[in-house]
Write an enzyme that holds these catalytic residues in place. Structure first.
Site, mmCIF file in Angstrom:
data_model
loop_
_atom_site.group_PDB
_atom_site.id
_atom_site.type_symbol
_atom_site.label_atom_id
_atom_site.label_comp_id
_atom_site.label_asym_id
_atom_site.label_seq_id
_atom_site.Cartn_x
_atom_site.Cartn_y
_atom_site.Cartn_z
ATOM 1 N N GLY A 1 0.778 -1.247 0.000
ATOM 2 C CA GLY A 1 0.000 0.000 0.000
ATOM 3 C C GLY A 1 0.800 1.283 0.000
ATOM 4 N N GLU B 1 3.115 3.616 7.039
ATOM 5 C CA GLU B 1 1.913 2.828 6.769
ATOM 6 C C GLU B 1 1.027 3.578 5.785
ATOM 7 O OE1 GLU B 1 0.131 0.325 6.723
ATOM 8 O OE2 GLU B 1 -0.147 -0.684 8.627
ATOM 9 N N ASP B 2 0.191 2.867 5.066
ATOM 10 C CA ASP B 2 -0.798 3.538 4.224
ATOM 11 C C ASP B 2 -2.003 3.975 5.056
ATOM 12 O OD1 ASP B 2 -1.631 0.908 4.655
ATOM 13 O OD2 ASP B 2 -2.105 0.491 2.557
ATOM 14 N N ASP C 1 -6.042 1.509 10.535
ATOM 15 C CA ASP C 1 -7.495 1.302 10.659
ATOM 16 C C ASP C 1 -7.773 0.766 12.058
ATOM 17 O OD1 ASP C 1 -10.162 0.742 10.324
ATOM 18 O OD2 ASP C 1 -9.890 -0.780 8.779
ATOM 19 N N LYS D 1 -7.921 6.052 10.071
ATOM 20 C CA LYS D 1 -9.371 5.879 10.134
ATOM 21 C C LYS D 1 -9.886 6.290 11.508
ATOM 22 C CE LYS D 1 -10.583 3.652 6.195
ATOM 23 N NZ LYS D 1 -10.970 2.247 6.082
ATOM 24 N N PHE E 1 -14.367 2.755 2.812
ATOM 25 C CA PHE E 1 -13.276 1.999 2.207
ATOM 26 C C PHE E 1 -12.636 2.840 1.123
ATOM 27 C CE2 PHE E 1 -10.981 -1.130 -0.232
ATOM 28 C CZ PHE E 1 -10.388 -1.856 0.790
ATOM 29 N N ASP F 1 -5.575 -0.488 -2.483
ATOM 30 C CA ASP F 1 -6.280 -1.372 -3.406
ATOM 31 C C ASP F 1 -7.590 -1.888 -2.827
ATOM 32 O OD1 ASP F 1 -4.994 -3.110 -1.414
ATOM 33 O OD2 ASP F 1 -5.768 -4.734 -2.661
ATOM 34 N N ARG G 1 -4.763 0.657 -7.429
ATOM 35 C CA ARG G 1 -3.567 1.211 -6.785
ATOM 36 C C ARG G 1 -2.983 2.364 -7.592
ATOM 37 N NH1 ARG G 1 -1.912 -2.145 -2.524
ATOM 38 N NH2 ARG G 1 -2.210 -4.376 -2.837
HETATM 39 P P1 IMP Z 1 -5.334 -2.282 10.386
HETATM 40 O O1 IMP Z 1 -4.375 -3.430 10.592
HETATM 41 O O2 IMP Z 1 -6.735 -2.618 10.745
HETATM 42 O O3 IMP Z 1 -4.874 -0.999 11.051
HETATM 43 O O4 IMP Z 1 -5.433 -2.017 8.848
HETATM 44 C C1 IMP Z 1 -4.344 -1.639 8.164
HETATM 45 C C2 IMP Z 1 -4.313 -2.227 6.767
HETATM 46 O O5 IMP Z 1 -5.596 -2.604 6.284
HETATM 47 C C3 IMP Z 1 -3.804 -1.169 5.837
HETATM 48 O O6 IMP Z 1 -2.401 -1.219 5.780
HETATM 49 C C4 IMP Z 1 -4.495 -1.495 4.545
HETATM 50 O O7 IMP Z 1 -3.712 -2.399 3.794
HETATM 51 C C5 IMP Z 1 -5.778 -2.164 4.950
HETATM 52 N N1 IMP Z 1 -6.896 -1.206 4.898
HETATM 53 C C6 IMP Z 1 -7.610 -0.731 5.940
HETATM 54 N N2 IMP Z 1 -8.558 0.129 5.530
HETATM 55 C C7 IMP Z 1 -8.436 0.204 4.182
HETATM 56 C C8 IMP Z 1 -9.126 0.957 3.148
HETATM 57 O O8 IMP Z 1 -10.057 1.745 3.384
HETATM 58 N N3 IMP Z 1 -8.689 0.777 1.874
HETATM 59 C C9 IMP Z 1 -7.660 -0.061 1.554
HETATM 60 N N4 IMP Z 1 -6.991 -0.775 2.479
HETATM 61 C C10 IMP Z 1 -7.373 -0.643 3.774
HETATM 62 MG MG MG Z 2 -4.489 -3.954 1.325
#
Ligand code: IMP
Ligand code: MG
Length: 182
Positions: A53, A108-109, A112, A140, A161, A168, A174
């Site tokens: 990402g 990080e991208d 969440d 988020k 999302f 992606d 992407r």
């Molecule tokens: P976390 O582990 O729940 O904090 O989520 C982090 C990862 O989930 C990110 O690095 C993304 O790859 C993916 N992710 C979470 N939300 C989104 C979104 O809205 N679009 C795309 N990828 C997401």
């Molecule tokens: Mg992803």
């Protein structure tokens, strides 16, 4: 340059633009300045991007960091391919770049639920970097409970999302230069 308006993808999905390419570029210039000023100029700085990402974000961000900087990536994969995080994260590629004694900026991208950060931060801390900071392009709402808060957040994201600018949905979108909600 006129920004693209909301549109349909070739697959017929509705896209709503959330952050334009210009907004992203402007914000990354600010982040680059702040990051440049934060780390002592004589110390070693290593940027580690979480693939896939962050591949575009890191490319743009490091070009706005006005100092010597090492760049590496790691691959973290969460199981499943839906629009929610599954909760399990594994390291699929772990760089052997030395971390001990260096300032490390983990990029990080999206933060969440925080699951990814909570898994990666302890692993990197064990390797005894001189300091460890987080930079995320997007955060988020309700991403509480992370082991370490990002020092730099590109944008506070809506609870939707998001795709584009490296993000992606099942490996599509992407390449979009802006960030949109599906
Ligand atoms: P976390 O582990 O729940 O904090 O989520 C982090 C990862 O989930 C990110 O690095 C993304 O790859 C993916 N992710 C979470 N939300 C989104 C979104 O809205 N679009 C795309 N990828 C997401
Ligand atoms: Mg992803």
């Amino acid at each position: 340059m006129p920004e693209p308006c909301d549109r349909k993808t070739t697959a017929g999905d509705d896209l709503k633009i959330v952050f334009t390419a210009d907004e992203i570029a402007h914000r990354i210039r600010q982040l680059g300045r702040e990051i440049t000023n934060h780390f002592p100029a004589d110390d070693d700085l290593l940027v580690i991007g979480v693939l896939k990402g962050t591949f575009i974000f890191v490319a743009d961000l490091v070009r706005e960091i006005d100092r010597e900087v090492g760049v590496d990536f790691l691959v973290a994969a969460s199981y499943g391919s839906g629009t929610t995080t599954s909760g399990k994260v594994r390291m699929r590629y772990d760089p052997d770049t030395p971390v001990a004694g260096r300032h490390v900026l983990l990029v990080e991208d999206i933060v969440d639920t925080g699951t990814t950060v909570n898994r990666l931060v302890p692993i990197l801390r064990q390797r005894q970097p001189k300091s460890l900071e987080l930079c995320t392009l997007l955060r988020k709402p309700g991403s509480g409970g992370v082991v370490q808060e990002p020092r730099w957040v590109g944008f506070e994201a809506p609870d939707a999302f998001l795709i584009g600018y490296g993000l992606d949905h099942d490996e599509r979108y992407r390449n979009l230069p802006y960030i949109a909600s599906l």
